[in-house]
Design a protein around this motif. Structure first.
Motif, PDB file in Angstrom:
ATOM      1  N   GLU A 119      64.623  24.270  16.605  1.00 22.67           N
ATOM      2  CA  GLU A 119      64.148  22.914  16.865  1.00 22.67           C
ATOM      3  C   GLU A 119      62.942  22.565  16.002  1.00 22.67           C
ATOM      4  OE1 GLU A 119      63.532  22.955  21.064  1.00 22.67           O
ATOM      5  OE2 GLU A 119      65.649  22.576  21.552  1.00 22.67           O
ATOM      6  N   GLN A 120      62.184  23.582  15.576  1.00 24.18           N
ATOM      7  CA  GLN A 120      61.060  23.360  14.666  1.00 24.18           C
ATOM      8  C   GLN A 120      61.512  23.177  13.218  1.00 24.18           C
ATOM      9  OE1 GLN A 120      58.414  26.724  15.122  1.00 24.18           O
ATOM     10  NE2 GLN A 120      57.133  25.665  16.612  1.00 24.18           N
ATOM     11  N   GLY A 121      62.778  23.508  12.930  1.00 24.47           N
ATOM     12  CA  GLY A 121      63.284  23.363  11.575  1.00 24.47           C
ATOM     13  C   GLY A 121      63.603  24.661  10.869  1.00 24.47           C
ATOM     14  N   THR A 122      63.436  25.792  11.553  1.00 29.51           N
ATOM     15  CA  THR A 122      63.766  27.087  10.958  1.00 29.51           C
ATOM     16  C   THR A 122      65.279  27.222  10.840  1.00 29.51           C
ATOM     17  OG1 THR A 122      61.811  28.069  11.983  1.00 29.51           O
ATOM     18  CG2 THR A 122      63.494  29.597  11.199  1.00 29.51           C
ATOM     19  N   ALA A 123      65.731  27.782   9.724  1.00 24.97           N
ATOM     20  CA  ALA A 123      67.159  28.012   9.541  1.00 24.97           C
ATOM     21  C   ALA A 123      67.681  28.921  10.653  1.00 24.97           C
ATOM     22  CB  ALA A 123      67.421  28.650   8.181  1.00 24.97           C
ATOM     23  N   VAL A 124      68.930  28.690  11.069  1.00 20.42           N
ATOM     24  CA  VAL A 124      69.467  29.361  12.244  1.00 20.42           C
ATOM     25  C   VAL A 124      69.406  30.873  12.112  1.00 20.42           C
ATOM     26  CG1 VAL A 124      71.551  29.756  13.617  1.00 20.42           C
ATOM     27  CG2 VAL A 124      70.949  27.434  12.906  1.00 20.42           C
ATOM     28  N   GLU A 125      69.872  31.423  10.991  1.00 19.71           N
ATOM     29  CA  GLU A 125      69.897  32.886  10.880  1.00 19.71           C
ATOM     30  C   GLU A 125      68.490  33.466  10.802  1.00 19.71           C
ATOM     31  OE1 GLU A 125      70.987  36.378  11.468  1.00 19.71           O
ATOM     32  OE2 GLU A 125      72.426  34.730  11.609  1.00 19.71           O
ATOM     33  N   GLU A 126      67.579  32.761  10.153  1.00 16.68           N
ATOM     34  CA  GLU A 126      66.190  33.221  10.125  1.00 16.68           C
ATOM     35  C   GLU A 126      65.593  33.196  11.534  1.00 16.68           C
ATOM     36  OE1 GLU A 126      61.822  31.972   8.263  1.00 16.68           O
ATOM     37  OE2 GLU A 126      63.655  31.049   7.460  1.00 16.68           O
ATOM     38  N   GLN A 130      64.136  36.427  13.731  1.00 17.38           N
ATOM     39  CA  GLN A 130      62.843  36.478  14.415  1.00 17.38           C
ATOM     40  C   GLN A 130      63.030  36.747  15.904  1.00 17.38           C
ATOM     41  OE1 GLN A 130      59.880  33.412  13.487  1.00 17.38           O
ATOM     42  NE2 GLN A 130      61.057  32.857  11.661  1.00 17.38           N
ATOM     43  N   ALA A 131      64.052  36.131  16.489  1.00 14.15           N
ATOM     44  CA  ALA A 131      64.330  36.340  17.906  1.00 14.15           C
ATOM     45  C   ALA A 131      64.674  37.801  18.176  1.00 14.15           C
ATOM     46  CB  ALA A 131      65.473  35.435  18.358  1.00 14.15           C
ATOM     47  N   ARG A 132      65.467  38.417  17.305  1.00 13.90           N
ATOM     48  CA  ARG A 132      65.808  39.834  17.481  1.00 13.90           C
ATOM     49  C   ARG A 132      64.550  40.699  17.429  1.00 13.90           C
ATOM     50  NH1 ARG A 132      69.694  38.363  13.390  1.00 13.90           N
ATOM     51  NH2 ARG A 132      71.708  37.824  14.350  1.00 13.90           N
ATOM     52  N   GLY A 133      63.642  40.353  16.523  1.00 17.74           N
ATOM     53  CA  GLY A 133      62.403  41.111  16.428  1.00 17.74           C
ATOM     54  C   GLY A 133      61.575  41.028  17.707  1.00 17.74           C
ATOM     55  N   LEU A 134      61.517  39.844  18.310  1.00 14.24           N
ATOM     56  CA  LEU A 134      60.777  39.669  19.556  1.00 14.24           C
ATOM     57  C   LEU A 134      61.442  40.426  20.703  1.00 14.24           C
ATOM     58  CD1 LEU A 134      59.952  35.863  19.249  1.00 14.24           C
ATOM     59  CD2 LEU A 134      58.284  37.723  19.283  1.00 14.24           C
ATOM     60  N   LEU A 135      62.756  40.342  20.797  1.00 15.39           N
ATOM     61  CA  LEU A 135      63.468  41.055  21.853  1.00 15.39           C
ATOM     62  C   LEU A 135      63.305  42.563  21.700  1.00 15.39           C
ATOM     63  CD1 LEU A 135      66.723  38.898  21.951  1.00 15.39           C
ATOM     64  CD2 LEU A 135      64.946  39.000  23.717  1.00 15.39           C
ATOM     65  N   ASP A 136      63.340  43.035  20.461  1.00 15.96           N
ATOM     66  CA  ASP A 136      63.154  44.462  20.209  1.00 15.96           C
ATOM     67  C   ASP A 136      61.744  44.906  20.611  1.00 15.96           C
ATOM     68  OD1 ASP A 136      63.951  47.042  19.106  1.00 15.96           O
ATOM     69  OD2 ASP A 136      62.579  46.606  17.474  1.00 15.96           O
ATOM     70  N   ALA A 137      60.736  44.091  20.267  1.00 21.58           N
ATOM     71  CA  ALA A 137      59.354  44.423  20.612  1.00 21.58           C
ATOM     72  C   ALA A 137      59.147  44.480  22.117  1.00 21.58           C
ATOM     73  CB  ALA A 137      58.401  43.404  19.983  1.00 21.58           C
ATOM     74  N   LEU A 138      59.944  43.719  22.855  1.00 20.81           N
ATOM     75  CA  LEU A 138      59.847  43.698  24.319  1.00 20.81           C
ATOM     76  C   LEU A 138      60.811  44.683  24.988  1.00 20.81           C
ATOM     77  CD1 LEU A 138      59.473  39.852  24.837  1.00 20.81           C
ATOM     78  CD2 LEU A 138      57.747  41.592  25.309  1.00 20.81           C
ATOM     79  N   HIS A 139      61.401  45.559  24.171  1.00 21.79           N
ATOM     80  CA  HIS A 139      62.272  46.623  24.671  1.00 21.79           C
ATOM     81  C   HIS A 139      63.514  46.095  25.382  1.00 21.79           C
ATOM     82  CE1 HIS A 139      58.629  49.650  24.801  1.00 21.79           C
ATOM     83  NE2 HIS A 139      58.795  49.075  23.619  1.00 21.79           N
TER      84      HIS A 139
END
Length: 244
Positions: A119-126, A130-139
């Motif tokens: 929604e901010q304008g980031t490309a979907v795959e990018e 980033q979402a995968r990185g956050l989920l990974d960091a939160l175990h």
């Protein structure tokens, strides 16, 4: 610099099922929130913590008082400005997460987290990366990233919720018990992510029950009791009070 000026904030609830009894959620609460700080809100159950956060986000309409949000050269009274203005401020400027994930049917966890970035304008795959990185960091286990959060445990849903709130790095982030359902290991992972992912320009106001979390992450602590402000102190003073 002051980000929020909370002035005489009050909230009452009319309980129609109890014969129109009026219940006070907040009573003349006033304090400031400084840019870049982590401000913890503490107090016993029913003290008004969540009511305060919901008034700041305008999930609740305050009964009285002002909540001045300072956004550069602009100021907005979140207690009284129009709904369209409030909706415009939400997202990359004001973010919010509760204890409970507002689930979107048949949307995988990775896309729930990625959505605000898209929604901010980031490309979907990018955004998904980033979402995968956050989920990974939160175990959150990798095998759940493409699964639907409706099938997750309470703690897993809470971590998806936190990841979604953190993803866009809002200027002001409101957290309502973001670690309440987490075990000690995943709670520490959430704290580490809050400290590493958000930059110094992000201001955080968070409701917490766990005093160890408050001691580790907060700069100042607001204590509420029965809807009234009891104190606003540096976390070192709060630690001394708790340890007595």
């Amino acid at each position: 610099m002051t980000v929020l000026s909370i002035e005489g904030l009050s909230k009452t609830f009319d309980m129609h099922v109890l014969g129109d009894t009026r219940v006070t959620g907040l009573d003349d609460v006033s304090f400031d929130v400084h840019e870049g700080e982590f401000l913890a809100i503490v107090g016993e159950s029913g003290s008004g913590k969540s009511s305060l956060l919901k008034c700041l986000y305008r999930t609740y309409d305050p009964t009285a008082g002002r909540v001045i949000y300072h956004d550069g050269d602009e100021e907005f009274d979140l207690a009284s400005c129009g709904d369209r203005v409030v909706m415009g401020l939400r997202g990359d400027r004001i973010g919010y997460t509760s204890q409970f994930l507002d689930e979107i049917p048949r949307v995988p966890a990775v896309d729930v987290v990625a959505r605000p970035l898209v929604e901010q304008g980031t490309a979907v795959e990018e955004a998904r990366e980033q979402a995968r990185g956050l989920l990974d960091a939160l175990h959150v286990p990798a095998e759940l990233w493409d699964a639907y959060p409706a099938t997750f445990s309470g703690g897993e849903r809470q971590r998806v919720n936190l990841a979604q709130a953190l993803a866009p790095k809002p200027d002001l982030l409101l957290l309502d018990e973001p670690t309440s359902a987490l075990d000690p290991e995943t709670r520490q992972a959430a704290i580490d992510l809050l400290e590493s992912y958000l930059d110094d320009e992000t201001t955080v106001v968070g409701v917490f029950h766990n005093t160890d979390v408050v001691a580790q992450i907060a700069d100042r602590v607001v204590t509420l009791d029965d809807g009234r402000l009891q104190s606003v102190v540096p976390v070192t003073e709060y630690d001394q009070e708790v340890s007595r």
